[in-house]
Design an enzyme around this catalytic site. Structure first.
Site: not given
Ligand code: FEO
Length: 395
Positions: A23, A79, A81, A83, A146, A165, A193, A226
């Site tokens: 991040h 998701h 995001e 990554d 999230h 996530d 995390y 992850h």
């Protein structure tokens, strides 16, 4: 290279051993991370999520060495995001017409990031996609877990929840499964995390966990995006999330300070003595913030019932390290925790009052009295600090 998860499900992601910040610079990843992408090959071939953008070329090349990319029938983007979606632009150049299944918010985030016009199919909780051989994918929106666009996907027959996530860890391992790695490292990364990424969403998380449990799905494997995959007692991490999401605390008091000439450090040490003297059962941990990783300290705050923050007064306020950290504590929206403040000063001495006000605005119940000490603490002042520790332990 692909690794088998179960039957016709494989891992095709990337283990990132080198990653040390995530991040941007916000999150420390001392044990690296991974970006888990999955291939499901039934009558239909499905790709679930991709990898972070810097690895997109490697990802697409590896995938093309495993299967003909044109045989991919569906892509699931749990998701938006980067990554997890970062491999999409490169992949979609090769297979531009492949349908992408995701939430309505994910369409917004993917379009916003990649300025793309792909064949999006919006799904909601309970929608299913038949992939043949008697199996289907069931979609579950994970709004605010999230991001507003987050989603999980459940594979019937194999009983795998691709949770994205949720339930993840920033933890690099070639072993892939939870039962094959060091359990202390794994749980330490899992709680870090949760503490640093999921704590602000606790109320949503509790409702969502109840909703997912209420669906009555048999879950044999939780395949996160992850870290390692939970195949040995996968519900253990769900149970931990239930505990952690209920304004979690242990019998711990954490003292966090920064210091210029050692006076505030001396107070921290004496306060620690007082706490120990009053209650030997409590775990006391002490951190000089300037010398400690802030995400690790946030994890300790997460575990604490009381947090004691110290800063000398500098230019009529606190040290910027402490101000930044308290801002981070505020972001986490901790609930049901107490706090106290302390610090040395030479002239004006505003730091403890400022700290108390910031802690109150961050949702902490603060001790009425702060410990404010002019110049270096002498023996009498050090005794006062011990007494302050006793009061904190009694609070
Ligand atoms: Fe791992 Fe929200 O991305």
């Amino acid at each position: 290279m692909r690794k088998k998860i179960k039957n016709n499900v494989s891992w095709v992601g990337k283990v990132d051993w080198e990653l040390r910040r995530f991040h941007g610079e916000e999150y420390s990843t001392d044990n690296g991370s991974s970006y888990n992408s999955y291939l499901v090959e039934e009558e239909k071939t499905v790709l679930i999520d991709t990898v972070w953008r810097p690895f997109s070329a490697e990802f697409v090349e590896n995938l093309a060495s495993e299967i003909d990319l044109n045989t991919i029938d569906y892509i699931i983007a749990n998701h938006g995001e980067e990554d997890h979606s970062g491999g999409l632009p490169e992949l979609m150049e090769k297979i531009p017409n492949t349908p992408i299944y995701c939430t309505a918010n994910a369409v917004k985030s993917l379009k916003g990031q990649y300025h793309c016009d792909w064949d999006f199919h919006v799904v909601k909780t309970g929608d299913t996609l038949d992939i043949g051989n008697g199996k289907s994918l069931v979609f579950v929106e994970m709004t605010m877990l999230h991001w507003p666009d987050s989603m999980a996907t459940y594979l019937t027959g194999d009983n795998i929840l691709f949770s994205n996530d949720a339930f993840g860890q920033h933890y690099a391992s070639e072993k892939l499964f939870n039962d094959l790695v060091d359990q202390c490292e794994l749980m330490s990364e899992a709680i870090k995390y949760f503490a640093n990424i999921l704590t602000p969403f606790n109320p949503v998380l509790r409702k969502k966990l109840d909703e997912v449990i209420g669906l009555g799905l048999t879950i044999d494997i939780i395949a996160t995006s992850h870290g390692v995959i939970w195949r040995d007692n996968p519900m253990q991490i769900v149970s931990k999330y239930l505990d952690w999401s209920k304004d979690y605390q242990e019998n711990q008091i954490t003292i966090i300070y920064d210091t210029m000439w050692g006076g505030t450090k001396k107070l921290a040490e004496r306060i620690t003595e007082g706490i120990e003297q009053q209650d030997p059962t409590v775990v006391v941990k002490v951190y000089n913030l300037a010398k400690t990783d802030r995400n690790d300290v946030i994890t300790e705050v997460f575990k604490s019932k009381t947090v004691v923050i110290g800063s000398p007064t500098v230019n009529n306020t606190t040290l910027h390290s402490i101000a930044g950290f308290v801002h981070l504590m505020k972001q986490m929206k901790f609930k049901n925790k107490k706090a106290a403040s302390f610090g040395c000063y030479g002239w004006s001495g505003e730091s403890t009052k400022i700290l108390r006000e910031i802690l109150q605005s961050a949702g902490f119940e603060t001790m009425e009295e702060s410990l404010r000490n002019q110049w270096k603490p002498d023996e009498a002042q050090q005794s006062d600090a011990i007494e302050y520790g006793v009061k904190i332990a009694k609070m």
